[in-house]
Design a protein around this motif. Structure first.
Motif, short mmCIF file in Angstrom:
data_model
loop_
_atom_site.label_atom_id
_atom_site.label_comp_id
_atom_site.label_asym_id
_atom_site.label_seq_id
_atom_site.Cartn_x
_atom_site.Cartn_y
_atom_site.Cartn_z
N HIS A 41 0.76 -0.81 -0.27
CA HIS A 41 -0.38 0.34 0.10
C HIS A 41 0.84 0.86 0.01
CE1 HIS A 41 -3.32 -2.78 0.23
NE2 HIS A 41 -2.81 -3.24 1.61
N HIS A 42 1.90 0.75 -0.08
CA HIS A 42 3.08 2.20 -0.55
C HIS A 42 3.53 2.02 -1.43
CE1 HIS A 42 2.91 2.27 3.70
NE2 HIS A 42 3.16 1.02 4.27
N VAL A 43 2.79 1.85 -2.65
CA VAL A 43 3.02 2.87 -4.59
C VAL A 43 3.23 3.93 -4.01
CG1 VAL A 43 2.43 3.04 -6.81
CG2 VAL A 43 2.06 1.04 -5.15
N PRO A 44 4.40 4.92 -4.65
CA PRO A 44 4.30 6.68 -4.59
C PRO A 44 3.03 7.06 -4.87
CG PRO A 44 6.15 5.53 -5.39
CD PRO A 44 5.62 4.23 -5.81
N PRO A 45 2.22 7.74 -4.37
CA PRO A 45 0.91 8.61 -4.58
C PRO A 45 0.88 9.02 -6.31
CG PRO A 45 2.09 9.60 -3.02
CD PRO A 45 2.55 8.60 -2.82
N ALA A 46 -0.32 8.30 -6.64
CA ALA A 46 -0.70 8.45 -7.99
C ALA A 46 0.77 8.04 -9.43
CB ALA A 46 -1.17 9.99 -8.78
N ASP A 47 1.62 6.78 -8.78
CA ASP A 47 2.50 6.50 -9.75
C ASP A 47 2.25 4.78 -10.32
OD1 ASP A 47 4.88 5.66 -10.91
OD2 ASP A 47 5.91 6.20 -9.04
N VAL A 48 1.28 5.68 -11.45
CA VAL A 48 1.03 4.61 -11.70
C VAL A 48 2.01 3.44 -11.89
CG1 VAL A 48 -0.66 3.18 -14.13
CG2 VAL A 48 -1.32 5.62 -12.96
N SER A 49 2.74 3.47 -13.14
CA SER A 49 4.49 3.08 -13.42
C SER A 49 4.36 1.77 -12.30
CB SER A 49 4.92 3.92 -14.54
OG SER A 49 4.34 4.30 -15.95
N ARG A 50 5.30 2.38 -11.62
CA ARG A 50 5.42 1.77 -9.92
C ARG A 50 4.29 0.36 -9.97
NH1 ARG A 50 8.96 -0.77 -7.05
NH2 ARG A 50 8.68 -0.38 -5.20
N LEU A 163 0.07 1.47 -20.42
CA LEU A 163 1.46 2.47 -20.31
C LEU A 163 2.27 2.22 -21.19
CD1 LEU A 163 2.25 1.00 -16.73
CD2 LEU A 163 0.77 3.64 -17.40
N PRO A 164 3.10 2.90 -21.59
CA PRO A 164 4.04 3.83 -23.11
C PRO A 164 5.19 2.44 -22.23
CG PRO A 164 3.75 5.45 -21.61
CD PRO A 164 3.06 4.57 -21.09
N ASP A 165 5.87 1.56 -23.40
CA ASP A 165 6.64 0.56 -22.78
C ASP A 165 7.91 1.07 -22.29
OD1 ASP A 165 5.61 -1.62 -23.96
OD2 ASP A 165 5.60 -1.85 -26.17
N PRO A 166 8.56 0.76 -21.80
CA PRO A 166 10.39 1.18 -20.93
C PRO A 166 10.90 1.08 -22.24
CG PRO A 166 8.99 -0.77 -19.24
CD PRO A 166 8.18 -0.21 -20.39
N VAL A 167 12.42 1.91 -22.51
CA VAL A 167 12.44 2.51 -22.87
C VAL A 167 14.27 0.91 -23.21
CG1 VAL A 167 14.47 3.64 -24.55
CG2 VAL A 167 12.12 4.34 -23.79
N VAL A 168 14.25 -0.34 -24.23
CA VAL A 168 15.73 -0.43 -23.88
C VAL A 168 15.98 -0.23 -25.54
CG1 VAL A 168 16.67 -2.74 -23.12
CG2 VAL A 168 14.53 -1.98 -22.07
N ILE A 182 12.67 1.51 -8.14
CA ILE A 182 13.68 1.52 -7.72
C ILE A 182 12.96 1.02 -5.77
CG2 ILE A 182 14.99 3.51 -5.94
CD1 ILE A 182 14.49 5.08 -8.00
N ASP A 183 13.50 0.21 -5.76
CA ASP A 183 13.06 0.16 -4.00
C ASP A 183 13.93 0.38 -2.54
OD1 ASP A 183 15.84 -1.75 -3.03
OD2 ASP A 183 14.97 -3.42 -4.10
N ARG A 184 13.48 -0.29 -1.55
CA ARG A 184 13.15 0.69 -0.16
C ARG A 184 14.83 0.32 0.10
NH1 ARG A 184 13.32 -2.46 4.66
NH2 ARG A 184 12.35 0.05 5.78
N PHE A 185 15.74 -0.32 -0.42
CA PHE A 185 17.47 -0.70 -0.24
C PHE A 185 17.84 0.41 -1.11
CE2 PHE A 185 15.00 -4.24 0.70
CZ PHE A 185 15.10 -4.62 2.54
N GLY A 186 16.85 0.73 -1.44
CA GLY A 186 17.88 2.29 -2.68
C GLY A 186 18.42 1.29 -4.05
N SER A 250 21.80 8.85 -8.41
CA SER A 250 21.14 9.99 -8.72
C SER A 250 20.22 9.58 -9.90
CB SER A 250 21.97 11.19 -8.89
OG SER A 250 22.28 11.68 -7.58
N VAL A 251 19.30 9.36 -9.33
CA VAL A 251 18.12 9.25 -10.37
C VAL A 251 17.57 8.22 -10.44
CG1 VAL A 251 20.42 7.34 -12.26
CG2 VAL A 251 18.84 6.06 -10.84
N THR A 252 15.92 8.24 -11.30
CA THR A 252 14.45 8.28 -10.47
C THR A 252 13.90 7.58 -11.43
OG1 THR A 252 13.72 10.19 -11.69
CG2 THR A 252 14.66 10.63 -8.72
N PRO A 253 13.04 6.89 -11.11
CA PRO A 253 12.06 5.88 -12.56
C PRO A 253 11.47 6.69 -13.20
CG PRO A 253 10.91 5.78 -10.26
CD PRO A 253 12.32 6.89 -10.50
#
Length: 263
Positions: A41-50, A163-168, A182-186, A250-253
């Motif tokens: 229940h700790h998906v970041p608020p409104a973060d549909v991709s996560r 959702l858009p396909d993630p870029v690889v 990014i998980d709770r362990f970083g 220093s990255v974010t999703p």
């Protein structure tokens, strides 16, 4: 329909308020013998991709279930509430993409129905709390064996929000991939699959300036060093032994990360 003995819940509600308890209560009032698994229940608020990524990586490891996902910034708007039948279970939630990666992970879409049957609702549906009044009551009825067709009109799967396909991108001696979670362990999980690492050497540069080493577990590198590995979900991931890779990188999703062989 045989029904299910389990319902899973994935939301961004947090656990400081009564939202999750109310959803449990909606299930218990209709299907008191059905057991509930709280995925998170700790998906970041409104973060549909996560939310989509967490559910897709978890659902295949649960018993056959009705999976409810509520990460729903469009609650109360014209977006649809849906139930998706798959070979591995049923998915219930908003039509905003949060269910789609899990549908693929559970074997693909067999059927989709919009949640429009008012007999399935729990009283007057709040415009801001469909988790309590719409999604979990529907999940409880499906778990008891109700047919998806009774939920409402069929929906063409081709019209569902994706959702858009993630870029690889994979090249000769390098990978560029989007940060997926990014998980709770970083630890930083990339969208690239683990086997893409096979084309790289043991010593790598991350984003051109951070040294890392391939391995299979955290102790394969010294304390404070960067490990590049295939994680438990089969994705390329980066971790610091006794540290937080997200701080070092220093990255974010959604950010892009480049892995390249180190000369």
């Amino acid at each position: 329909m045989a029904g299910y003995g389990w319902i899973s819940l994935t939301t961004d509600y947090g656990t400081f308020d009564g939202f999750v308890a109310a959803c449990h209560g909606s299930i218990a009032r209709i299907a008191p013998d059905v057991r509930v698994i709280d995925v998170t229940h700790h998906v970041p608020p409104a973060d549909v991709s996560r939310g989509a990524a967490v559910l897709a990586q978890t659902a295949p490891h649960l018993p056959p279930s009705v999976h409810v996902a509520v990460v729903d910034p469009g609650v109360g708007t014209a977006r649809r509430g849906i139930a998706i039948g798959t070979p591995g279970g049923v998915l219930v939630g908003p039509d905003n993409g949060v269910l789609m990666w899990a549908a693929a992970a559970l074997g693909g879409i067999d059927a989709v129905h919009e949640l429009t049957n008012k007999d399935w609702f729990l009283g007057d549906v709040s415009r801001t709390f469909h988790g309590r009044d719409l999604f979990t009551p529907a999940a409880a009825r499906i778990a008891l064996g109700a047919d998806l067709a009774d939920a409402g009109a069929p929906v063409d799967a081709g019209t569902l929000v994706r959702l858009p396909d993630p870029v690889v991108t994979v090249g000769d001696g390098w990978i560029e991939a989007e940060v997926l979670t990014i998980d709770r362990f970083g630890n930083v999980q990339l969208a690239a699959s683990g086997p893409t690492l096979a084309g790289l050497g043991p010593d790598l540069l991350v984003n051109g300036n951070v040294r890392g080493r391939r391995g299979s577990t955290f102790a394969d590198v010294d304390r404070g060093d960067l490990l590049i590995f295939e994680d438990s979900a089969g994705r390329v991931a980066l971790a610091i032994n006794n540290g937080r890779a997200v701080v070092v990188l220093s990255v974010t999703p959604g950010d892009m990360v480049r892995l390249a062989a180190r000369n």
